[in-house]
Write a protein that holds these residues in place. Structure first.
Motif: not given
Length: 177
Positions: A128-139, A166-174
């Motif tokens: 089990n793990s838990y965590g948080y994320r923070a970032g921004a979308y660019f319109n 652990t800390t790692y980057p994420e990339l998102l595309f919507t």
């Protein structure tokens, strides 16, 4: 191994539209996937390493916006081509600040359950793990949002003698529909 992961990351950035896509159907009130009653569906492709083995990661996600900017969702990943097999299921909540026009910051939290197959004939306990994320979308226009941020994850079933986070980057595309 780090060179291979860096090369894969660069290739994934170069072909961002092929790495992950998400489609949304909603009210269109914000002209993005972040509006109330919108549904988002995503597909993820990546690579990772664990247990001294390299993996191909395939995933799917789904979410529903209860209010403008507030999404409840779930992500499921399966790690292929390595030993043991790994499956991760993550319920999540994310808030996207929809007021800014160009950059839309987001904050989120998640819980994750990781299921492991046998490793060289030995049973491995699920985690089990838990965590948080923070970032921004660019319109980029009224239908496309590209985002990125940082994820921090903490494992709960870990010995106090190890670094259990652990800390790692994420990339998102919507893409909105």
């Amino acid at each position: 191994m780090k060179i291979v992961n860096a090369a894969v990351s660069v290739l994934m950035l170069a072909s961002l539209s092929q790495v992950a896509t998400a489609a949304s159907a909603g009210t269109g009130g914000l002209s993005t996937a972040f509006s109330k009653n919108s549904t988002s569906i995503g597909v993820a492709l990546g690579s990772g390493s664990a247990f001294d083995d390299d993996y191909l990661i395939l995933g799917v996600s789904a979410g529903y916006y209860l209010f403008n900017g507030l999404e409840l969702g779930i992500d499921v990943q399966h790690w292929f081509s390595g030993d043991p097999s790994i499956t991760k299921v993550s319920p999540k909540i994310t808030y996207v600040f929809t007021q800014p026009d160009v950059i839309k910051p987001y904050l989120g939290m998640f819980y994750r359950r990781s299921f492991y197959g046998d490793y060289q004939g030995i049973s491995i306990d699920d985690e089990n793990s838990y965590g948080y994320r923070a970032g921004a979308y660019f319109n980029t226009d009224s239908r496309v949002n590209i985002g990125g941020g940082i994820v921090h994850e903490k494992y709960t079933d870990c010995s106090r003698f190890y670094d259990c986070s652990t800390t790692y980057p994420e990339l998102l595309f919507t893409v909105s529909f």
